[in-house]
Design an enzyme around this catalytic site. Structure first.
Site, short mmCIF file in Angstrom:
data_model
loop_
_atom_site.label_atom_id
_atom_site.label_comp_id
_atom_site.label_asym_id
_atom_site.label_seq_id
_atom_site.Cartn_x
_atom_site.Cartn_y
_atom_site.Cartn_z
N GLU A 175 36.95 34.38 45.21
CA GLU A 175 35.92 35.28 45.74
C GLU A 175 36.53 36.22 46.77
O GLU A 175 37.24 35.78 47.67
CB GLU A 175 34.82 34.44 46.39
CG GLU A 175 33.45 35.00 46.25
CD GLU A 175 32.97 35.06 44.80
OE1 GLU A 175 33.07 36.15 44.20
OE2 GLU A 175 32.52 34.04 44.27
N ASP A 225 39.59 40.07 44.63
CA ASP A 225 39.88 41.14 43.65
C ASP A 225 40.31 42.45 44.29
O ASP A 225 40.97 43.24 43.65
CB ASP A 225 38.74 41.33 42.63
CG ASP A 225 37.47 41.88 43.24
OD1 ASP A 225 37.31 41.80 44.48
OD2 ASP A 225 36.63 42.40 42.50
N GLY A 245 23.76 38.80 42.15
CA GLY A 245 25.19 38.49 42.18
C GLY A 245 25.72 38.08 40.82
O GLY A 245 26.80 37.51 40.72
N SER A 270 25.97 40.28 38.30
CA SER A 270 26.56 41.50 37.75
C SER A 270 25.80 42.11 36.57
O SER A 270 26.36 42.41 35.53
CB SER A 270 28.02 41.27 37.38
OG SER A 270 28.70 42.48 37.59
N SER A 271 24.52 42.33 36.80
CA SER A 271 23.75 43.09 35.82
C SER A 271 24.29 44.50 35.70
O SER A 271 24.19 45.12 34.64
CB SER A 271 22.27 43.12 36.21
OG SER A 271 22.07 43.86 37.39
N GLU A 293 31.47 53.05 37.98
CA GLU A 293 30.73 52.47 39.12
C GLU A 293 31.30 52.96 40.46
O GLU A 293 30.56 53.28 41.38
CB GLU A 293 30.72 50.93 39.05
CG GLU A 293 29.81 50.32 40.12
CD GLU A 293 29.31 48.92 39.81
OE1 GLU A 293 29.34 48.49 38.64
OE2 GLU A 293 28.83 48.26 40.76
N ASP A 353 34.14 42.27 37.48
CA ASP A 353 32.86 42.17 36.78
C ASP A 353 32.91 42.82 35.41
O ASP A 353 32.43 42.27 34.42
CB ASP A 353 31.76 42.83 37.62
CG ASP A 353 31.57 42.13 38.95
OD1 ASP A 353 32.12 41.03 39.12
OD2 ASP A 353 30.88 42.70 39.82
P1 ADP Z 1 24.15 42.99 40.30
O1 ADP Z 1 25.20 43.74 39.55
O2 ADP Z 1 24.71 41.86 41.09
O3 ADP Z 1 23.02 42.54 39.46
P2 ADP Z 1 23.86 45.55 41.54
O4 ADP Z 1 23.13 46.04 42.73
O5 ADP Z 1 25.31 45.83 41.44
O6 ADP Z 1 23.55 44.00 41.38
O7 ADP Z 1 23.22 46.19 40.23
C1 ADP Z 1 21.82 46.11 40.03
C2 ADP Z 1 21.30 47.48 39.61
O8 ADP Z 1 21.78 47.79 38.28
C3 ADP Z 1 19.80 47.54 39.50
O9 ADP Z 1 19.21 47.84 40.74
C4 ADP Z 1 19.61 48.66 38.49
O10 ADP Z 1 19.77 49.93 39.12
C5 ADP Z 1 20.79 48.49 37.57
N1 ADP Z 1 20.46 47.69 36.38
C6 ADP Z 1 21.05 46.55 35.97
N2 ADP Z 1 20.54 46.12 34.80
C7 ADP Z 1 19.60 47.01 34.44
C8 ADP Z 1 18.71 47.15 33.31
N3 ADP Z 1 18.69 46.26 32.33
N4 ADP Z 1 17.89 48.23 33.29
C9 ADP Z 1 17.91 49.13 34.28
N5 ADP Z 1 18.71 49.05 35.35
C10 ADP Z 1 19.55 48.02 35.45
MG MG Z 2 26.82 44.84 40.48
#
Ligand code: ADP
Ligand code: MG
Length: 396
Positions: A35, A38, A126, A128-129, A162, A174
């Site tokens: 952690e 990176d 956390g 990584s959406s 990003e 990620d």
């Molecule tokens: P994490 O990557 O840990 O989930 P982040 O703040 O880096 O948190 O990314 C989250 C952001 O990514 C959300 O606030 C949104 O803007 C975008 N996001 C992620 N997945 C989606 C999705 N399926 N549809 C729309 N926006 C998304």
């Molecule tokens: Mg993120």
């Protein structure tokens, strides 16, 4: 067909009035260990989750990019691929728009597209959406426009999107996890030279379960603290005369710390937060823990990684100072209930913790953590198993 896949195809039809040319998926991830290493040229060991972001997409010949997400408020975001400019803070569509921008910046022949997303990756937990959204978009465009890019290249372009387009100074972990992980494995990544190795991590075969405890909180501190830790690590490397903290061998840690004690100039000017020596100790011991975890996994001794995970938590809590009450409680209550090891994962100040447990004890441990949160007056955590899953792929 998974329900997310079906929802993405149906959503596309509802939004754009036609069937999509294809469907692609990219997963969320958790980092087993490694952690904040990176951005220090160090080692990380993420695994992909079964949770995915699915993109239903078609190419458009007219240079128009239309984006729609079942997970975001508002309607279709419509942009022209010729007009894309980095726009920090401009909302969710910046992530996929940034991918188109990064591909075109790299001189690749990418035109417009219609895209609709559905996702089961929790956002802001956390997990990584953001990388799932980026990588699924990159893979879809790679296929739609026949770019022929390999997974690591897609990951690097997604990181560039990003960093430069969305304005988030993330490392390469990620996107690499989302692009390159494989089922039943954790992915070792050396963030200096980007070499990778799939490390066997078949929890089910060993009667084990890895739980994610999403605390469902994210404290404000996050961004400033990340910048402070990063600047402190860079200051430490400068003071020690190395390119990055990764170059301080574990065997020379005490020497390095003694040297820093004689160099107060290593402290960042605006520094609040931990002293540079504490940041250095975390990074050096954490890289060592990654190597130790891999040695155990290669030897088929998954249970033996438990204490290393727990030691990693103590280091993040005490040296790196990025834990919080909810994460500490998740770890402590899981260990008290019999977990083999537990640690916070991700950037810190909220988000998720990881718990390694005997499968037979996992339910009991989950209940104990939930009870401990209720007793402390925290909102209920979301707990689910992290099954090491596949990276990005085309579904249809
Ligand atoms: P994490 O990557 O840990 O989930 P982040 O703040 O880096 O948190 O990314 C989250 C952001 O990514 C959300 O606030 C949104 O803007 C975008 N996001 C992620 N997945 C989606 C999705 N399926 N549809 C729309 N926006 C998304
Ligand atoms: Mg993120």
């Amino acid at each position: 067909m998974s329900t997310t896949q079906a929802a993405a195809a149906e959503g596309f039809r509802a939004v754009y009035g036609a069937a999509p040319e294809g469907l692609w998926a990219a997963p969320g991830r958790v980092n087993l260990i490694g952690e904040h290493t990176d951005y220090n040229d160090g080692f990380v060991l993420p695994l992909a989750l079964p949770h995915t972001t699915v993109a239903a997409a078609s190419a458009r010949p007219d240079g128009v990019l239309r984006l729609h997400s079942g997970g975001a408020d508002g309607g279709i975001v419509e942009l022209r691929t010729d007009d894309l400019r980095p726009a920090p803070g401009s909302g969710w569509a910046a992530y996929p728009a940034g991918i188109v921008w990064a591909l075109r910046e790299a001189g690749l022949p990418v035109g417009g597209a219609d895209v609709h997303y559905e996702s089961t990756v929790p956002t802001g937990a956390g997990l990584s959406s953001s990388a799932a959204l980026e990588v699924v978009t990159a893979l879809a465009l790679n296929d739609l426009y026949g770019l022929g890019l390999d997974r690591p290249r897609l990951a690097r372009l997604a990181q560039r999107a990003e960093n430069a387009f969305v304005g988030v100074p993330c490392g390469i972990m990620d996107q690499t996890a989302a692009a390159c992980c494989t089922e039943g494995h954790a992915l070792f990544l050396n963030t200096r030279d980007l070499t990778r190795r799939q490390v066997p991590f078949d929890l089910a075969a060993e009667g084990l379960q890895l739980l994610v405890v999403d605390t469902c909180v994210q404290h404000e501190l996050g961004d400033g603290a990340y910048a402070q830790r990063r600047a402190g690590c860079e200051g430490g490397a400068r003071a020690l005369g190395v390119r990055a903290l990764r170059d301080v061998p574990y065997a020379h840690l005490s020497e390095a710390l003694a040297r820093l004690d004689g160099e107060p100039g290593a402290e960042p000017a605006s520094g609040t937060g931990p002293a540079v020596r504490d940041l250095v100790r975390h990074i050096v011991t954490e890289n060592h823990r990654v190597e130790e975890v891999i040695a155990r996994l290669d030897a088929g001794e998954i249970r033996a990684i438990g204490p290393l995970l727990t030691a990693g938590h103590a280091s993040l809590r005490d040296d790196f100072a990025i834990s919080c009450a909810e994460l500490d409680l998740a770890v402590d209550s899981a260990l008290a209930a019999g977990a083999l090891g537990a640690r916070m994962t991700g950037g810190g100040f909220g988000g998720s913790a990881l718990v390694l447990a005997e499968r037979s004890a996992a339910e009991h441990i989950g209940t104990a953590v939930t009870k401990a949160f209720a007793a402390a007056g925290h909102i209920a955590p979301r707990i689910f198993p992290a099954v090491p899953s596949a990276g990005a792929r085309r579904l249809a």
